[in-house]
Design an enzyme around this catalytic site. Structure first.
Site, mmCIF file in Angstrom:
data_model
loop_
_atom_site.group_PDB
_atom_site.id
_atom_site.type_symbol
_atom_site.label_atom_id
_atom_site.label_comp_id
_atom_site.label_asym_id
_atom_site.label_seq_id
_atom_site.Cartn_x
_atom_site.Cartn_y
_atom_site.Cartn_z
ATOM 1 N N GLY A 141 5.288 24.201 15.732
ATOM 2 C CA GLY A 141 6.090 25.221 15.059
ATOM 3 C C GLY A 141 7.455 25.189 15.707
ATOM 4 O O GLY A 141 7.859 24.169 16.265
ATOM 5 N N GLU A 142 8.169 26.302 15.657
ATOM 6 C CA GLU A 142 9.445 26.383 16.367
ATOM 7 C C GLU A 142 9.218 27.169 17.649
ATOM 8 O O GLU A 142 8.824 28.341 17.601
ATOM 9 C CB GLU A 142 10.516 27.037 15.488
ATOM 10 C CG GLU A 142 11.113 26.081 14.475
ATOM 11 C CD GLU A 142 11.652 24.793 15.104
ATOM 12 O OE1 GLU A 142 12.355 24.872 16.130
ATOM 13 O OE2 GLU A 142 11.376 23.702 14.568
ATOM 14 N N SER A 143 9.463 26.535 18.793
ATOM 15 C CA SER A 143 9.129 27.183 20.068
ATOM 16 C C SER A 143 9.971 28.434 20.296
ATOM 17 O O SER A 143 9.512 29.382 20.932
ATOM 18 C CB SER A 143 9.300 26.196 21.226
ATOM 19 O OG SER A 143 10.645 25.794 21.347
ATOM 20 N N CYS B 158 3.149 20.026 20.640
ATOM 21 C CA CYS B 158 4.586 20.054 20.313
ATOM 22 C C CYS B 158 5.232 21.359 20.797
ATOM 23 O O CYS B 158 5.428 21.526 21.985
ATOM 24 C CB CYS B 158 4.785 19.802 18.819
ATOM 25 S SG CYS B 158 6.485 19.407 18.411
ATOM 26 N N HIS C 243 1.160 15.586 17.174
ATOM 27 C CA HIS C 243 0.381 16.563 16.389
ATOM 28 C C HIS C 243 -0.996 16.052 15.961
ATOM 29 O O HIS C 243 -1.167 15.623 14.820
ATOM 30 C CB HIS C 243 1.162 16.926 15.121
ATOM 31 C CG HIS C 243 2.425 17.659 15.382
ATOM 32 N ND1 HIS C 243 2.455 19.008 15.651
ATOM 33 C CD2 HIS C 243 3.706 17.235 15.426
ATOM 34 C CE1 HIS C 243 3.709 19.379 15.855
ATOM 35 N NE2 HIS C 243 4.491 18.328 15.727
ATOM 36 N N GLU D 187 -3.338 17.689 14.940
ATOM 37 C CA GLU D 187 -3.814 18.514 13.813
ATOM 38 C C GLU D 187 -3.333 17.970 12.467
ATOM 39 O O GLU D 187 -3.761 18.451 11.425
ATOM 40 C CB GLU D 187 -3.383 19.978 14.008
ATOM 41 C CG GLU D 187 -1.896 20.289 13.804
ATOM 42 C CD GLU D 187 -1.004 19.960 15.007
ATOM 43 O OE1 GLU D 187 -1.441 19.205 15.899
ATOM 44 O OE2 GLU D 187 0.149 20.455 15.028
#
Lengths: 198, 295
Positions: A46-48, A77, A174, A176
């Protein structure tokens, strides 16, 4: 076995799907109370910056750190950034793992890539499974491992893309997003091992 | 194996990382920093927000690359930018400056009244608007790696966003109930590539990430779209045309995460100041509706 997936933002649903396919109960974690009774936690891509801000706003930082002291935690990530002690930038971090990460280390989206990497530890879950196909999206790099943290996988040029420190796992790619679930199975082994120690 | 860039997996993958998040329209580097601090997952860099494009009239084009570059330099999150429908040279320019996503957008004045851009040869991924499943799958067929329902941009009226999301998600639900032999006729009826119809039925969802856009102005609007079943939201004029952009932006981010929790939605909706004034869509003459652009 009950595994939480931090669901503040990002591709948590993709992790939940893999966990359920592996026969594990998967729970979305948005508030501190959602951490009760879990055997492990995955922090998704996602966006950290977004994940960090929401973790601060909903008072999750300390509960997540306490949870991590006792339980297996894996960050993919953005999740790897969030687990690190140092991201070369001021933003909220859990600071559990002794790794230094550099955000967007490969450049912007047009430089995102997929490649086969060698991950020796995956022999533990699937002997003879061969190389691992990894997807890197605006990925960070683990530029240094310190203390008890160890590099688990590198690109051909030696740059570190996965690390483990006791019951904490960080991958900058990733798992996933692909059908290969060896990393998820490895993490479940970590979470199960930890439970037996208790 | 050599590393492969610009595969459909990495194009689609970036959109997957944006899920559960809010993408905000910004017109300056300062706006972009406010958006990032508020928790935006990405920003859309443009010269005028849709409400101003609507008010100003005239031809709306790709923004000045200098402005987009300034915004790219000011934040660490992905930066998107818009090109006109069918204007593949604007898209080439945006790819050349290195934006992370291109929105082939009906908010700008279309450059081609019959064709959208062939998005497959580009390294940079594209997001496109849709009003229904057929339109969405035509765009995916052309190479779009992310879809957003169009809504009606620049109005602050969520009614069209709801109509389009209900249309797309309802059609996917109907598709689940169809027999295999009905799929070709259905693909023909909605004008969608057959293989993508089959894939959508099998997945039980759009084959790429699907956000909502066009008219979202409050945390409750974001919660509504998320509960209807979209993967995230775009907020255009709704933030920087409101009384307190930073506060409203942060509230919409929180609402998008906790969309199922009415107590948190109530808490984040308190004291946000004035929302954008908005314009009721039913009062807009049909010829001025933006969502009708796109084929």
């Amino acid at each position: 076995m009950k595994i939480g997936v931090l669901a503040l933002q990002g591709d948590f649903e993709e992790h939940v799907v893999v966990l359920r396919r592996l026969g594990v109960e998967a729970v979305e974690v948005r508030l501190p109370k959602d951490l009760d009774d879990l055997n492990g936690l995955i922090i998704p891509g996602g966006e950290s910056t977004t994940i960090g801000k929401l973790a601060v706003d909903f008072k999750l930082l300390e509960p997540l750190r306490r949870f991590g002291q006792e339980n297996a935690v894996w960050g993919t990530c953005a999740g790897a950034i969030f687990l690190s002690k140092d991201a070369h930038r001021r933003q909220p971090l859990l600071g559990l793992m002794d790794i230094t990460v550099e955000r967007n280390a490969f450049g912007r989206q047009v430089a995102s890539f997929e490649v086969d990497i060698e991950v020796p530890l995956l022999e533990k879950v699937a002997p003879g499974g061969g190389p691992y196909h990894a997807v890197f999206i605006r990925a960070p790099l683990i530029v240094a491992v310190h203390g008890k943290a160890q590099a688990l996988a590198c690109l051909e040029d030696g740059r570190i893309v996965a690390a483990q420190q006791e019951h904490w796992l960080a991958t900058v790619f990733h798992p996933e997003l692909t059908a290969d679930d060896r990393f998820h199975r490895y993490f479940l082994q970590m979470a199960g091992y930890n439970k037996r120690v208790e | 194996m050599e590393a492969q860039v610009a595969t459909f997996s990495v194009k689609k993958g970036l959109a997957q990382m944006l899920k559960g998040g809010v993408i905000m329209d910004v017109v300056t580097a300062e706006h972009a920093r406010i958006a990032e601090d508020a928790g935006a997952v990405a920003v859309m860099a443009l010269e005028r927000v849709p409400a101003d494009i609507r008010a100003d009239g005239g031809v709306a084009r790709m923004s000045d690359p200098e402005l987009i570059l300034q915004i790219m330099d000011s934040v660490s999150i992905p930066v998107m930018a818009k090109c006109r429908i069918g204007h593949f040279v604007e898209a080439q320019i945006l790819e050349a400056i290195g934006v992370d996503y291109i929105d082939e957008s009906e908010v700008l004045t279309p450059a081609d009244e019959a064709h959208h851009i062939n998005k497959h040869p580009f390294k940079v991924p594209f997001v496109c608007g849709c009003r229904n499943l057929g339109e969405a799958l035509r765009r995916v067929g052309e190479g779009a790696a992310m879809i957003r329902t169009k809504g009606e941009a620049g109005t602050g009226d969520v009614v069209e966003a709801v109509r389009h999301a209900r249309s797309v998600l309802g059609e996917i639900r109907r598709l689940q109930g169809m027999a295999e032999e009905e799929l070709m006729a259905y693909a023909k009826e909605i004008g969608a590539p057959y293989e993508l119809v089959v894939e959508t039925r099998q997945l039980g969802r759009m084959p790429v990430v699907n956000f909502a856009a066009g008219g979202i102005a409050t945390p409750a609007d974001a919660g509504l779209m998320m509960q209807l079943g979209v993967d995230g939201v775009f907020v255009g004029s709704g933030i920087f045309k409101s009384g307190d952009p930073a506060k409203r932006a942060a509230a919409i981010v929180k609402a998008t995460t906790h969309y199922k929790d009415p107590y948190i939605l109530a808490e984040v909706s308190r004291n946000l100041g004035d929302p954008m004034v908005g314009r009721q869509i039913s009062s807009i003459p049909e010829g001025e509706l933006i969502a009708q652009r796109g084929w």
